[in-house]
Design a protein around this motif. Sequence first.
Motif, mmCIF file in Angstrom:
data_model
loop_
_atom_site.group_PDB
_atom_site.id
_atom_site.type_symbol
_atom_site.label_atom_id
_atom_site.label_comp_id
_atom_site.label_asym_id
_atom_site.label_seq_id
_atom_site.Cartn_x
_atom_site.Cartn_y
_atom_site.Cartn_z
ATOM 1 N N ASN A 66 43.650 70.214 75.250
ATOM 2 C CA ASN A 66 43.664 68.799 75.646
ATOM 3 C C ASN A 66 44.781 68.000 74.972
ATOM 4 N N PRO A 67 44.971 68.105 73.634
ATOM 5 C CA PRO A 67 46.094 67.373 73.021
ATOM 6 C C PRO A 67 47.450 67.801 73.583
ATOM 7 N N ILE A 68 47.582 69.089 73.933
ATOM 8 C CA ILE A 68 48.843 69.574 74.505
ATOM 9 C C ILE A 68 49.068 68.970 75.878
ATOM 10 N N PHE A 69 48.023 68.979 76.729
ATOM 11 C CA PHE A 69 48.138 68.389 78.066
ATOM 12 C C PHE A 69 48.584 66.931 77.980
ATOM 13 N N TYR A 70 47.881 66.153 77.142
ATOM 14 C CA TYR A 70 48.159 64.721 77.096
ATOM 15 C C TYR A 70 49.478 64.418 76.384
ATOM 16 N N SER A 71 49.891 65.271 75.451
ATOM 17 C CA SER A 71 51.171 65.061 74.790
ATOM 18 C C SER A 71 52.335 65.367 75.725
ATOM 19 N N VAL A 72 52.168 66.387 76.575
ATOM 20 C CA VAL A 72 53.238 66.789 77.481
ATOM 21 C C VAL A 72 53.324 65.852 78.685
ATOM 22 N N LYS A 73 52.176 65.483 79.261
ATOM 23 C CA LYS A 73 52.168 64.754 80.526
ATOM 24 C C LYS A 73 52.136 63.230 80.367
ATOM 25 N N THR A 74 51.834 62.726 79.175
ATOM 26 C CA THR A 74 51.769 61.283 78.970
ATOM 27 C C THR A 74 52.970 60.856 78.129
ATOM 28 N N LYS A 75 53.886 60.102 78.720
ATOM 29 C CA LYS A 75 55.152 59.768 78.070
ATOM 30 C C LYS A 75 54.943 59.013 76.766
ATOM 31 N N GLN A 76 54.009 58.050 76.761
ATOM 32 C CA GLN A 76 53.797 57.241 75.562
ATOM 33 C C GLN A 76 53.322 58.104 74.395
ATOM 34 N N ILE A 77 52.392 59.024 74.674
ATOM 35 C CA ILE A 77 51.907 59.935 73.633
ATOM 36 C C ILE A 77 53.021 60.873 73.205
ATOM 37 N N ARG A 78 53.749 61.420 74.171
ATOM 38 C CA ARG A 78 54.838 62.360 73.870
ATOM 39 C C ARG A 78 55.900 61.710 72.995
ATOM 40 N N ASP A 79 56.267 60.477 73.311
ATOM 41 C CA ASP A 79 57.287 59.788 72.524
ATOM 42 C C ASP A 79 56.820 59.536 71.098
ATOM 43 N N VAL B 102 54.481 61.265 69.424
ATOM 44 C CA VAL B 102 54.386 62.554 68.716
ATOM 45 C C VAL B 102 55.770 63.010 68.276
ATOM 46 N N THR B 103 56.758 62.882 69.159
ATOM 47 C CA THR B 103 58.138 63.264 68.822
ATOM 48 C C THR B 103 58.662 62.424 67.669
ATOM 49 N N HIS B 104 58.372 61.126 67.716
ATOM 50 C CA HIS B 104 58.825 60.229 66.657
ATOM 51 C C HIS B 104 58.150 60.557 65.332
ATOM 52 N N ALA B 105 56.859 60.891 65.382
ATOM 53 C CA ALA B 105 56.107 61.168 64.158
ATOM 54 C C ALA B 105 56.586 62.435 63.456
#
Length: 313
Positions: free
Chosen positions: A292-305, A307-310
């Motif tokens: 689930n965290p992988i799905f939402y991190s990959v497909k949700t831009k706000q979460i992905r950005d 996570v990348t920033h963190a």
Amino acid sequence: MTLGSLGNSSSVSSTFLLSGVPGLEHMRIWISIPLCFMYLLFILGNCTILFIIKTEPSLHEPMYLFLSMLALTDLGLSLCTLPTMLSVFWVGTRDIGHDACFSQLFFIHCLSFLESSVLLSMAFDCFVAICRPLHYASILTNTVIGRIGLASLGRGVALIFLLPFMLKRLPYYGSPVLSHSYCLHQEVMKLACADIKANSIYGMFVIVSTVSVDSLLNLLSYALILHNVLSIASRTERFKALSTCVSHICAVLLFYTPMIGLSVIHRFGKQAPRLVLVVMGFVYLLVPPVMNPIFYSVKTKQIRDQVTHAFCY
């Protein structure tokens, strides 16, 4: 276990025996390594999601509040099984007392139905966002989201509350062996040396009133969403609308498929190999919290950005 077996094992049991992977008991230490890796992965993934949503004000919106509920539920559901799984695979201890077993199955089933409710709430969130965008903020207020969360938790607790007491009144003899490294109601009740019709009927009622109803409502939500999206003239807007729901559809399939499959096998698949039960049990409890965290991190831009920033700065 049946009444006919009482002559062979007349001693009243105070414990159940948990099981690892059938035929691979000598490799339990090696099996524990990927299991521990999966536990570490889902703890890291879900805690990261929770931390990002909590610390980023722009993510304090209904969609992400429901996502934080899902992450909390996934953490609770999998952590319920962590002590007994480590006990079986790492230490080699298989015994679990009746009260501990009944407590564990209460939390497993309660959190499972809570997750089902959260997934349904997320489907409703998608429906409102796509089909009623102008009323989104007025429908899904923080107060409404809080009430949805409390109602979901209350439903799970209310429906599962009786199960431990219904199991505790039943007698168990000999050394009852479970198929998994954790306790489930549909399996424990079959080990009783008494009439389990009441447990079976109530268990079926709980499944129908939660998983079945939630599955149908999820399906209805996405049918309405699809109907609304197909009426949009622009192909780009159609793709954008559908892409917002992809991660949630994956989460729904990943949760309901093994859960329903495991329930059906326990109730009707009497000849199913134990290995199939064990594998489906692992998939049901461990794979959704990891993916689930992988799905939402990959497909949700706000979460992905975020996570990348963190992790990169």
